[in-house]
Scaffold this motif. Structure first.
Motif, short mmCIF file in Angstrom:
data_model
loop_
_atom_site.label_atom_id
_atom_site.label_comp_id
_atom_site.label_asym_id
_atom_site.label_seq_id
_atom_site.Cartn_x
_atom_site.Cartn_y
_atom_site.Cartn_z
N PRO A 282 -23.17 16.86 -24.26
CA PRO A 282 -22.16 16.03 -24.89
C PRO A 282 -20.94 15.94 -23.90
O PRO A 282 -20.98 16.93 -22.93
CB PRO A 282 -21.65 17.10 -26.15
CG PRO A 282 -22.22 18.19 -25.95
CD PRO A 282 -23.52 18.07 -25.12
N HIS A 283 -20.37 14.93 -24.08
CA HIS A 283 -18.93 14.49 -23.21
C HIS A 283 -17.90 15.42 -23.80
O HIS A 283 -17.68 15.66 -24.91
CB HIS A 283 -18.54 13.31 -23.31
CG HIS A 283 -19.93 12.19 -22.75
ND1 HIS A 283 -19.85 10.93 -23.24
CD2 HIS A 283 -20.53 12.43 -21.80
CE1 HIS A 283 -20.85 10.37 -22.52
NE2 HIS A 283 -21.25 11.22 -21.51
N LYS A 284 -17.14 15.97 -22.64
CA LYS A 284 -15.87 16.77 -22.91
C LYS A 284 -14.71 15.80 -23.52
O LYS A 284 -14.30 16.44 -24.25
CB LYS A 284 -15.36 17.30 -21.77
CG LYS A 284 -13.96 17.89 -21.73
CD LYS A 284 -13.53 18.51 -20.35
CE LYS A 284 -12.22 19.43 -20.71
NZ LYS A 284 -11.79 19.63 -19.42
N PHE A 285 -14.70 14.65 -23.07
CA PHE A 285 -13.71 13.65 -23.81
C PHE A 285 -14.46 12.52 -24.61
O PHE A 285 -15.60 12.24 -24.45
CB PHE A 285 -12.87 13.01 -22.38
CG PHE A 285 -12.09 13.96 -21.77
CD1 PHE A 285 -10.94 14.66 -22.44
CD2 PHE A 285 -12.53 14.30 -20.58
CE1 PHE A 285 -10.20 15.73 -21.64
CE2 PHE A 285 -12.06 15.28 -19.70
CZ PHE A 285 -10.63 15.89 -20.44
N SER A 286 -13.72 11.95 -25.46
CA SER A 286 -14.50 10.82 -26.52
C SER A 286 -13.30 9.96 -26.68
O SER A 286 -12.19 9.84 -26.14
CB SER A 286 -14.69 11.59 -27.57
OG SER A 286 -13.56 11.96 -28.62
N GLU A 287 -13.56 8.96 -27.45
CA GLU A 287 -12.82 7.69 -27.68
C GLU A 287 -11.50 8.29 -28.21
O GLU A 287 -10.28 7.63 -28.28
CB GLU A 287 -13.27 6.63 -28.52
CG GLU A 287 -14.55 5.98 -27.94
CD GLU A 287 -15.31 4.99 -28.78
OE1 GLU A 287 -14.62 4.59 -29.85
OE2 GLU A 287 -16.66 4.67 -28.65
N MET B 265 -16.41 3.24 -21.30
CA MET B 265 -15.39 3.95 -20.55
C MET B 265 -15.68 5.27 -20.69
O MET B 265 -15.47 5.95 -19.50
CB MET B 265 -14.12 3.39 -20.96
CG MET B 265 -13.91 1.88 -20.56
SD MET B 265 -13.92 1.46 -19.12
CE MET B 265 -15.47 0.58 -18.81
N VAL B 266 -15.69 5.76 -21.96
CA VAL B 266 -15.97 7.28 -22.07
C VAL B 266 -17.23 7.74 -20.85
O VAL B 266 -17.25 8.74 -20.34
CB VAL B 266 -16.37 7.76 -23.48
CG1 VAL B 266 -16.80 9.26 -23.47
CG2 VAL B 266 -14.94 7.56 -24.08
N SER B 267 -18.31 6.96 -21.40
CA SER B 267 -19.41 7.17 -20.31
C SER B 267 -19.22 7.02 -19.00
O SER B 267 -19.57 7.88 -18.27
CB SER B 267 -20.69 6.38 -20.84
OG SER B 267 -21.85 6.58 -20.08
N GLN C 252 -12.43 20.11 -14.63
CA GLN C 252 -10.85 20.02 -14.07
C GLN C 252 -9.84 19.02 -14.43
O GLN C 252 -8.87 18.87 -13.85
CB GLN C 252 -11.16 19.56 -12.25
CG GLN C 252 -11.94 20.46 -11.64
CD GLN C 252 -12.45 20.01 -10.20
OE1 GLN C 252 -11.67 19.12 -9.68
NE2 GLN C 252 -13.23 20.78 -9.55
N HIS C 253 -10.28 18.35 -15.38
CA HIS C 253 -9.62 17.33 -16.06
C HIS C 253 -9.03 17.47 -17.56
O HIS C 253 -9.69 18.51 -18.16
CB HIS C 253 -10.42 15.84 -16.18
CG HIS C 253 -10.56 15.34 -14.98
ND1 HIS C 253 -9.61 14.47 -14.15
CD2 HIS C 253 -11.69 15.44 -13.89
CE1 HIS C 253 -10.14 14.23 -13.03
NE2 HIS C 253 -11.25 14.85 -12.75
N ASN C 254 -8.08 17.17 -17.78
CA ASN C 254 -7.32 17.33 -19.07
C ASN C 254 -7.30 15.69 -19.71
O ASN C 254 -7.62 14.94 -18.99
CB ASN C 254 -6.04 17.92 -19.07
CG ASN C 254 -5.10 17.29 -18.26
OD1 ASN C 254 -5.05 16.09 -18.22
ND2 ASN C 254 -4.32 18.11 -17.65
N VAL C 255 -6.74 15.65 -20.81
CA VAL C 255 -6.54 14.15 -21.46
C VAL C 255 -5.73 13.44 -20.71
O VAL C 255 -6.26 12.13 -20.33
CB VAL C 255 -5.96 14.47 -23.01
CG1 VAL C 255 -5.50 13.04 -23.58
CG2 VAL C 255 -6.94 15.47 -23.82
N ASN D 138 -8.02 5.37 -35.72
CA ASN D 138 -6.81 5.93 -35.41
C ASN D 138 -6.59 7.20 -35.31
O ASN D 138 -5.87 7.83 -36.15
CB ASN D 138 -5.77 5.27 -36.47
CG ASN D 138 -5.61 3.75 -36.52
OD1 ASN D 138 -5.68 3.29 -35.54
ND2 ASN D 138 -5.36 3.11 -37.75
N THR D 139 -7.28 7.75 -34.49
CA THR D 139 -7.21 9.44 -34.19
C THR D 139 -7.17 9.36 -32.77
O THR D 139 -7.44 10.64 -32.11
CB THR D 139 -8.84 9.84 -34.57
OG1 THR D 139 -9.68 9.31 -33.77
CG2 THR D 139 -8.90 9.88 -35.96
N MET D 140 -6.58 8.73 -31.96
CA MET D 140 -6.22 8.81 -30.52
C MET D 140 -5.02 9.87 -30.28
O MET D 140 -4.32 9.90 -31.03
CB MET D 140 -5.89 7.40 -29.83
CG MET D 140 -4.91 6.60 -30.42
SD MET D 140 -5.03 4.96 -30.09
CE MET D 140 -4.28 4.25 -31.56
#
Length: 133
Positions: A92-97, A4-6, A21-24, A127-129
């Motif tokens: 590298p991706h901006k966002f991760s799991e 889903m990150v990909s 343009q995106h945030n969490v 548990n780092t979400m």
């Protein structure tokens, strides 16, 4: 989960070059909207459940992305082929799991439960979400 990150970062099924343009929050909203709207439209969409591609009458061997090189090498040895994988370097991706909201994780677990089971993936992540959602 990493799929889903990909998909989010993908230029065809996700936001591609517009990632800045995106945030969490918009990361989670984008994924939730696409998962809800597209997961079971059928074969051919980026968010399709992978079990939709499987025919129970045809045995297949699925290689897991996390162990791709080792599993591919093992398969080539089994078939007596002298072939190896060559991977391109990706940014590298901006966002991760770690950026998933609990509600996004729950939606992924529920929507793709059959994928997790069939392909032997655990449904949990560290548990780092992020808080929220």
């Amino acid at each position: 989960m990493s799929r889903m990150v990909s998909e989010f970062h993908c230029r065809w099924g996700g936001v591609g070059d517009n990632v800045a343009q995106h945030n969490v929050s918009s990361f989670n909203e984008f994924l939730q909207r696409n998962i809800i709207g597209k997961a079971y439209l059928g074969v051919g969409d980026h968010y399709s459940a992978q079990v939709l591609y499987m025919d129970p009458d045809i045995p297949v061997r699925v290689l897991c992305f996390e162990n791709m090189t080792a599993e591919f090498d093992e398969l080539m040895t089994e078939y007596g082929l002298d072939v190896s994988l060559q991977f391109a370097n990706h940014m590298p991706h901006k966002f991760s799991e770690r950026d998933f909201y609990p509600s996004t994780i729950a939606l992924i677990r529920e929507t793709y439960a059959d994928d997790f089971t069939l392909f032997g993936y655990p449904t949990g992540i560290a548990n780092t979400m992020k808080e929220g959602g």
